[in-house]
Design a protein around this motif. Structure first.
Motif, mmCIF file in Angstrom:
data_model
loop_
_atom_site.group_PDB
_atom_site.id
_atom_site.type_symbol
_atom_site.label_atom_id
_atom_site.label_comp_id
_atom_site.label_asym_id
_atom_site.label_seq_id
_atom_site.Cartn_x
_atom_site.Cartn_y
_atom_site.Cartn_z
ATOM 1 N N LEU A 1 8.497 12.805 17.717
ATOM 2 C CA LEU A 1 7.917 11.872 16.760
ATOM 3 C C LEU A 1 6.738 12.485 16.028
ATOM 4 C CD1 LEU A 1 8.218 8.680 18.927
ATOM 5 C CD2 LEU A 1 9.376 9.072 16.750
ATOM 6 N N THR A 2 6.038 13.395 16.651
ATOM 7 C CA THR A 2 4.897 14.009 15.973
ATOM 8 C C THR A 2 5.334 15.010 14.925
ATOM 9 O OG1 THR A 2 4.665 15.719 17.655
ATOM 10 C CG2 THR A 2 3.353 13.717 17.928
ATOM 11 N N LEU A 3 6.619 15.338 14.860
ATOM 12 C CA LEU A 3 7.073 16.198 13.781
ATOM 13 C C LEU A 3 6.842 15.530 12.438
ATOM 14 C CD1 LEU A 3 10.368 17.632 15.243
ATOM 15 C CD2 LEU A 3 8.221 18.830 14.881
ATOM 16 N N ALA A 4 6.811 14.201 12.433
ATOM 17 C CA ALA A 4 6.442 13.479 11.227
ATOM 18 C C ALA A 4 4.944 13.249 11.197
ATOM 19 C CB ALA A 4 7.176 12.146 11.163
ATOM 20 N N GLY A 5 4.227 13.722 12.214
ATOM 21 C CA GLY A 5 2.783 13.704 12.229
ATOM 22 C C GLY A 5 2.157 12.410 12.648
ATOM 23 N N CYS A 6 2.904 11.495 13.227
ATOM 24 C CA CYS A 6 2.345 10.178 13.549
ATOM 25 C C CYS A 6 1.591 10.256 14.866
ATOM 26 C CB CYS A 6 3.469 9.138 13.623
ATOM 27 S SG CYS A 6 2.868 7.459 13.624
ATOM 28 N N ASN A 7 0.284 10.472 14.798
ATOM 29 C CA ASN A 7 -0.506 10.764 15.998
ATOM 30 C C ASN A 7 -0.570 9.633 16.986
ATOM 31 O OD1 ASN A 7 -1.070 13.327 15.122
ATOM 32 N ND2 ASN A 7 -2.877 12.694 13.976
ATOM 33 N N LYS A 8 -0.284 8.399 16.528
ATOM 34 C CA LYS A 8 -0.373 7.287 17.469
ATOM 35 C C LYS A 8 0.606 7.451 18.617
ATOM 36 C CE LYS A 8 2.872 4.266 14.981
ATOM 37 N NZ LYS A 8 3.026 2.987 14.270
ATOM 38 N N TYR A 9 1.664 8.215 18.386
ATOM 39 C CA TYR A 9 2.634 8.408 19.461
ATOM 40 C C TYR A 9 2.086 9.286 20.574
ATOM 41 C CZ TYR A 9 6.124 6.177 16.547
ATOM 42 O OH TYR A 9 6.814 5.273 15.791
ATOM 43 N N LEU A 10 1.014 10.007 20.294
ATOM 44 C CA LEU A 10 0.417 10.828 21.336
ATOM 45 C C LEU A 10 -0.198 9.972 22.428
ATOM 46 C CD1 LEU A 10 -1.344 13.543 19.164
ATOM 47 C CD2 LEU A 10 0.774 13.765 20.442
ATOM 48 N N ASP A 11 -0.460 8.697 22.126
ATOM 49 C CA ASP A 11 -1.058 7.808 23.113
ATOM 50 C C ASP A 11 -0.040 7.275 24.113
ATOM 51 O OD1 ASP A 11 -3.496 8.101 21.875
ATOM 52 O OD2 ASP A 11 -3.136 6.435 20.502
ATOM 53 N N VAL A 12 1.265 7.476 23.830
ATOM 54 C CA VAL A 12 2.293 6.991 24.736
ATOM 55 C C VAL A 12 2.357 7.905 25.954
ATOM 56 C CG1 VAL A 12 4.737 6.490 25.020
ATOM 57 C CG2 VAL A 12 3.611 6.029 22.835
ATOM 58 N N LYS A 13 2.191 7.349 27.140
ATOM 59 C CA LYS A 13 2.206 8.138 28.374
ATOM 60 C C LYS A 13 3.571 8.045 29.046
ATOM 61 C CE LYS A 13 -2.162 8.959 27.801
ATOM 62 N NZ LYS A 13 -2.603 10.275 27.323
ATOM 63 N N PRO A 14 4.254 9.169 29.217
ATOM 64 C CA PRO A 14 5.551 9.107 29.883
ATOM 65 C C PRO A 14 5.403 8.691 31.344
ATOM 66 C CG PRO A 14 4.860 11.381 29.578
ATOM 67 C CD PRO A 14 3.884 10.530 28.821
ATOM 68 N N ASP A 15 6.381 7.977 31.811
ATOM 69 C CA ASP A 15 6.408 7.527 33.199
ATOM 70 C C ASP A 15 6.461 8.764 34.109
ATOM 71 O OD1 ASP A 15 6.963 6.523 35.692
ATOM 72 O OD2 ASP A 15 8.453 5.075 34.981
ATOM 73 N N GLN A 16 5.508 8.888 35.010
ATOM 74 C CA GLN A 16 5.447 10.055 35.889
ATOM 75 C C GLN A 16 6.654 10.148 36.814
ATOM 76 O OE1 GLN A 16 3.156 12.502 35.623
ATOM 77 N NE2 GLN A 16 2.612 11.345 33.772
ATOM 78 N N ILE B 1 9.692 17.053 0.127
ATOM 79 C CA ILE B 1 9.556 16.723 1.545
ATOM 80 C C ILE B 1 9.225 15.236 1.643
ATOM 81 C CG2 ILE B 1 8.145 17.136 3.616
ATOM 82 C CD1 ILE B 1 7.806 20.015 2.601
ATOM 83 N N PRO B 2 9.826 14.509 2.586
ATOM 84 C CA PRO B 2 9.575 13.066 2.680
ATOM 85 C C PRO B 2 8.088 12.719 2.663
ATOM 86 C CG PRO B 2 11.353 13.672 4.143
ATOM 87 C CD PRO B 2 10.814 14.953 3.583
ATOM 88 N N LYS B 3 7.784 11.659 1.959
ATOM 89 C CA LYS B 3 6.390 11.256 1.735
ATOM 90 C C LYS B 3 5.612 11.063 3.036
ATOM 91 C CE LYS B 3 3.769 7.727 -0.790
ATOM 92 N NZ LYS B 3 3.903 6.491 -1.623
ATOM 93 N N LYS B 4 6.251 10.467 4.035
ATOM 94 C CA LYS B 4 5.552 10.196 5.296
ATOM 95 C C LYS B 4 5.154 11.486 6.008
ATOM 96 C CE LYS B 4 7.369 5.580 6.311
ATOM 97 N NZ LYS B 4 8.144 4.756 7.265
ATOM 98 N N VAL B 5 5.962 12.511 5.881
ATOM 99 C CA VAL B 5 5.630 13.798 6.506
ATOM 100 C C VAL B 5 4.356 14.351 5.894
ATOM 101 C CG1 VAL B 5 6.404 16.171 6.876
ATOM 102 C CG2 VAL B 5 8.046 14.293 7.044
ATOM 103 N N ILE B 6 4.258 14.287 4.577
ATOM 104 C CA ILE B 6 3.070 14.788 3.887
ATOM 105 C C ILE B 6 1.849 13.920 4.201
ATOM 106 C CG2 ILE B 6 2.057 15.300 1.639
ATOM 107 C CD1 ILE B 6 4.332 17.163 2.377
ATOM 108 N N GLU B 7 2.045 12.595 4.273
ATOM 109 C CA GLU B 7 0.933 11.688 4.561
ATOM 110 C C GLU B 7 0.337 11.966 5.934
ATOM 111 O OE1 GLU B 7 2.561 7.817 4.142
ATOM 112 O OE2 GLU B 7 2.276 7.742 1.953
ATOM 113 N N TYR B 8 1.184 12.188 6.922
ATOM 114 C CA TYR B 8 0.713 12.359 8.294
ATOM 115 C C TYR B 8 0.309 13.791 8.600
ATOM 116 C CZ TYR B 8 2.514 7.669 9.214
ATOM 117 O OH TYR B 8 2.756 6.318 9.193
ATOM 118 N N ASN B 9 0.829 14.753 7.837
ATOM 119 C CA ASN B 9 0.505 16.160 8.043
ATOM 120 C C ASN B 9 0.038 16.742 6.714
ATOM 121 O OD1 ASN B 9 1.296 16.442 10.832
ATOM 122 N ND2 ASN B 9 3.399 16.253 10.139
ATOM 123 N N SER B 10 -1.175 16.499 6.349
ATOM 124 C CA SER B 10 -1.681 16.906 5.037
ATOM 125 C C SER B 10 -1.710 18.408 4.854
ATOM 126 C CB SER B 10 -3.085 16.333 4.818
ATOM 127 O OG SER B 10 -3.973 16.800 5.833
#
Length: 453
Positions: A15-30, A437-446
């Motif tokens: 998901l971060t390939l589109a640069g959406c950093n909020k996904y970094l807050d998701v913690k995988p189940d150990q 390049i899709p707009k969201k990719v550029i928005e999230y990864n300037s």
């Protein structure tokens, strides 16, 4: 399922390939399974819905092999699809055209990283095969992305032209800028060259890469680069291992889908996701293309279905399906055509003719094909390119050919669409050959630079 657990763990990275950093807050189940074995690597790479079915259909949508009537065009609900069809310079592609192939890259990188912590000596055969597969998938996905998001390769300019984002690790704590077009091509070539000696020769599971697939992809890359020595060498080596052609006389002319999935010519299976523009219920094959087939040419009846109104629909997909996606894998007919073109460009005209005739004898009604012959290199090259155009319909390759042939003044062409009496055109070497390049990719990864307009 074990595979789902593994994929869940790397979902945040994807998901971060589109640069959406909020996904970094998701913690995988150990408790979820952490991939760490060769079997885990196989499970990741054998996920066909991701690894073999995640490619953009834009190269077919934008190609000249078909057209839409004004009524069909206007009935398409998605403006993105309509804009892609008419080469609108400001077309905003959906994120999945970028994100889905990069998910393949991410999984390939995940596997390559896992292999660093696995002892090769325990099972060197599977270890090498898996490493070769990961390298192949990464390179193949990048090539699909090149076809959509970069301009055609010109050796004199490639170092100063924007290429791809070359992510080489699955790390999620950094963003990467675009490399040059030259660096992008060279990285793909390195991946494929490293993959060749690691992969098995025998084609058993056609969703898995093989030595033949890697060699064939290198040959295709040679065409894209205009490096016909690379194209000839690798196409020859691939055909030395696997040169099977289907005798089209053995196929049903009346079948709705004459070619079965994983047929004998398929070397590597891959498909695009669907798109309304190329749905055979509305996409009509270019009339001049239809007229180019001789009466005894079986491609005319096996590839196309009459709409009973003077128009034709495409039915000749090489994976046995008739729907709104296309086959974008590798088959031996492409290899023969690649080798023929490379041979004639390398001034081996007689060899090129012999190779082309071998292919075409299997495409005509039995004993009706008259071998092509000419001593004129330009005529032979034109014949090879014409046959390539007639054979590789809806293979996600025509846009690549339109792009690369525009670098040759002999074959430069302006392509046109007509909708409601309005003419849309794309000129040789137009910047629109690289979609935005899709707009969201550029928005999230300037840091990622947009294509020029």
């Amino acid at each position: 399922m074990k595979l789902n657990k593994i994929i869940f763990l790397i979902a945040c990275s994807f998901l971060t390939l589109a640069g959406c950093n909020k996904y970094l807050d998701v913690k995988p189940d150990q408790k979820m399974l952490v991939p760490k074995t060769l079997a885990d690597c196989d499970a990741l790479l054998d996920n066909r819905s991701t690894m073999n079915s995640s490619f953009s259909p834009v190269p077919d949508i934008a190609s000249d092999h078909y057209y839409l009537t004004a009524a069909n065009f206007n009935a398409i609900a998605n403006s993105e699809d309509r804009n892609t069809y008419v080469w609108n310079p400001m077309t905003e592609l959906a994120t999945n055209h970028w994100q889905a192939p990069y998910k393949v890259v991410l999984i390939a990188n995940q596997v390559l990283t896992l292999l660093n912590d696995i002892d090769r000596t325990v099972n060197p055969t599977d270890y090498d095969r898996i490493k070769g597969e990961a390298l192949f998938f990464r390179a193949y996905s990048w090539m699909q992305l090149l076809n959509v998001f970069t301009v055609g390769y010109d050796a004199a300019e490639a170092k100063s032209v924007l290429g791809l984002v070359l992510r080489l690790t699955p790390d999620i704590d950094y963003v990467e800028s675009r490399s040059s077009l030259e660096d992008s091509y060279q990285q793909i070539k390195r991946d494929l060259q490293q993959a060749v000696p690691l992969l098995p020769e025998k084609i058993v599971i056609k969703t898995r890469p093989t030595k033949v697939a890697a060699l064939a992809t290198l040959a295709r890359l040679g065409l894209m680069m205009g490096d016909y020595v690379i194209a000839e060498k690798n196409a020859k080596e691939a055909l030395d291992i696997y040169d099977v052609l289907i005798d089209y006389n053995t196929l049903s002319k009346t079948a709705s889908a004459p070619f079965v999935r994983f047929n004998n010519e398929v070397i590597f299976h891959a498909v695009t996701f669907t798109n309304a523009c190329i749905n055979p219920t509305i996409a009509k094959i270019d009339s001049n293309l239809i007229k180019s087939y001789k009466n005894d040419d079986l491609r005319k009846t096996l590839y196309f279905k009459s709409n009973n109104n003077g128009t034709y629909a495409f039915k000749g997909r090489y994976d046995g399906a008739v729907n709104a996606s296309t086959f974008c894998g590798i088959a031996t007919d492409e290899l023969y055509l690649t080798l023929s073109e490379a041979l004639v460009r390398n001034n081996k005209v007689a060899d090129a003719i012999g190779n082309l005739n071998k292919l075409l004898r299997t495409r005509y009604v039995k004993d009706t094909y008259l071998d092509f012959n000419s001593a004129d290199r330009k005529s032979v090259l034109k014949e090879v390119l014409d046959e390539r155009n007639k054979s590789l319909i809806m293979r996600n390759l025509r846009w690549m050919d339109m792009k690369r042939l525009n670098h040759d003044i002999t074959f430069q062409q302006t392509f046109r669409r007509i909708i409601d009496n309005e003419i849309y055109s794309i000129e040789p070497n137009d910047l629109r050959y690289a979609f935005l390049i899709p707009k969201k990719v550029i928005e999230y990864n300037s840091i990622i630079q947009q294509n020029q307009r």
